[in-house]
Motif scaffolding. Sequence first.
Motif, PDB file in Angstrom:
ATOM      1  N   ALA A 148       0.810  -1.213   0.000  1.00  0.00           N
ATOM      2  CA  ALA A 148       0.000   0.000   0.000  1.00  0.00           C
ATOM      3  C   ALA A 148       0.845   1.265   0.000  1.00  0.00           C
ATOM      4  O   ALA A 148       0.544   2.228  -0.721  1.00  0.00           O
ATOM      5  CB  ALA A 148      -0.931  -0.016   1.215  1.00  0.00           C
TER       6      ALA A 148
ATOM      7  N   LYS B 295       1.711   6.091  -7.381  1.00  0.00           N
ATOM      8  CA  LYS B 295       0.550   6.768  -7.955  1.00  0.00           C
ATOM      9  C   LYS B 295       0.612   8.275  -7.741  1.00  0.00           C
ATOM     10  O   LYS B 295       0.014   9.041  -8.506  1.00  0.00           O
ATOM     11  CB  LYS B 295      -0.741   6.216  -7.345  1.00  0.00           C
TER      12      LYS B 295
ATOM     13  N   GLU C  97      -8.336  -6.450  -8.757  1.00  0.00           N
ATOM     14  CA  GLU C  97      -7.998  -5.639  -9.925  1.00  0.00           C
ATOM     15  C   GLU C  97      -6.987  -6.346 -10.813  1.00  0.00           C
ATOM     16  O   GLU C  97      -7.099  -6.315 -12.049  1.00  0.00           O
ATOM     17  CB  GLU C  97      -7.457  -4.280  -9.484  1.00  0.00           C
TER      18      GLU C  97
ATOM     19  N   ARG D  28      -4.449  -1.940  -7.050  1.00  0.00           N
ATOM     20  CA  ARG D  28      -4.463  -1.678  -5.601  1.00  0.00           C
ATOM     21  C   ARG D  28      -4.915  -2.897  -4.821  1.00  0.00           C
ATOM     22  O   ARG D  28      -4.488  -3.112  -3.696  1.00  0.00           O
ATOM     23  CB  ARG D  28      -5.390  -0.490  -5.310  1.00  0.00           C
ATOM     24  N   ARG D  29      -5.797  -3.677  -5.421  1.00  0.00           N
ATOM     25  CA  ARG D  29      -6.359  -4.852  -4.753  1.00  0.00           C
ATOM     26  C   ARG D  29      -6.161  -6.089  -5.627  1.00  0.00           C
ATOM     27  O   ARG D  29      -6.053  -5.970  -6.862  1.00  0.00           O
ATOM     28  CB  ARG D  29      -7.853  -4.641  -4.475  1.00  0.00           C
TER      29      ARG D  29
ATOM     30  N   TRP E  57       2.537   1.673  -3.399  1.00  0.00           N
ATOM     31  CA  TRP E  57       1.509   1.989  -4.388  1.00  0.00           C
ATOM     32  C   TRP E  57       1.149   3.475  -4.329  1.00  0.00           C
ATOM     33  O   TRP E  57       1.062   4.148  -5.365  1.00  0.00           O
ATOM     34  CB  TRP E  57       0.266   1.144  -4.139  1.00  0.00           C
ATOM     35  N   ASN E  58       0.959   3.969  -3.120  1.00  0.00           N
ATOM     36  CA  ASN E  58       0.612   5.376  -2.960  1.00  0.00           C
ATOM     37  C   ASN E  58       1.728   6.284  -3.486  1.00  0.00           C
ATOM     38  O   ASN E  58       1.474   7.297  -4.145  1.00  0.00           O
ATOM     39  CB  ASN E  58       0.337   5.683  -1.487  1.00  0.00           C
TER      40      ASN E  58
END
Length: 370
Positions: free
Chosen positions: A334, A341, A359, A355-356, A337-338
């Motif tokens: 997480a 992005k 997906e 993200r999950r 990823w943040n």
Amino acid sequence: MPSNYSIRGDVVWPARLIRPARPPSLIFLDMNHYINMAKVDVGTAPQGYRELRQACRTARADGRALFPLPSTLYMEMSNIRSYRQREDVVAVVEELSDFNYLVGRPQIMRLEIEAAIDALLGKDPSPEEGIPLVGQSALWAFGMRGGLIIKSEGQDAEQSLRNRLGDQKFEQMMAHLNREAERALLTGPDEDSESELRQGGVYAPEVPYQHQEQRAQQEREQADRFDQNPEWRRGRLRDAVSTREFVIELNEMIARELLARNMTAAKLDELLGGGKDYDKARQFTDGMPSTRVAVSLKEHYHRDSRHNWTSNDIHDIDALAVAMPYCDAVFTDAAAWNALKSSPGLEVFDTFLPRRPSELTHWLGNLPLP
């Protein structure tokens, strides 16, 4: 002062790096996702991972996807203290990756530096032999060929054994032995063997972490400097981070490349604007794909004065610096990823960032057949 510099809209791809044809698509999975997929067999996997594991299996089996591994996987595996748990995780890793590895960040950086200097000079790419992005050995991630070799004093033992067994049986035997070696390297010793191997000095998985911890300490010290001069976080933070990346990570490689070209550092400085044209220097580092990712991630983490730098941050950055520009999809944790992005300069890579697990499952299902 705030910077009005805009990150360049393109990158200089290293011509000597041989990227595999698509399909299969290259998908990078963070260690925690392999762990969660291994939990499927014992019924403790978080929601969505059973479906993801099946989607990965299917896409791998029909040639639509490949899941190459980073060099940092060894350090992460050593954090799993249970030998049985490591075996379970390696089983999933083996099934999806077939022990294919991405070449390591140092090798990528060297090729990117070559290409960046060629671009500055307006020269055609180097005619030297190309280096594949993906290789089928753990040693490939560290710049070595890998693969077992049969040796014996005074004779060609490998050829002698090949003659006795025949080509087909010999190749089958070597493939089996290499697979066993790759599996053992990644799994590590069991509890009974570990103490003996440590005493013999052949097993010390914490040593790489010591180097990563030194690099994390450098970032903590830099964070302290930003705390003492908070205007940098509000202004030219990327300039500061990029300059440090040049000095700490790139400088020695650049010096070797200049020496190989009989080119002076003064000449490079002149090409970069002689300290007067800051945009040229910025574009030089931003033009190297892996360096752009590393600088973007470090900029993101340094912008938050509360961020506590750890060795895990360092090896995540090393892995993502290769995966983000050179893979088609990156499924990370997480925090990373943040950071990815939130960095607009990384949009140039057009990498899918789920993200999950659901997906990625959906994305894999829509990959075209070869």
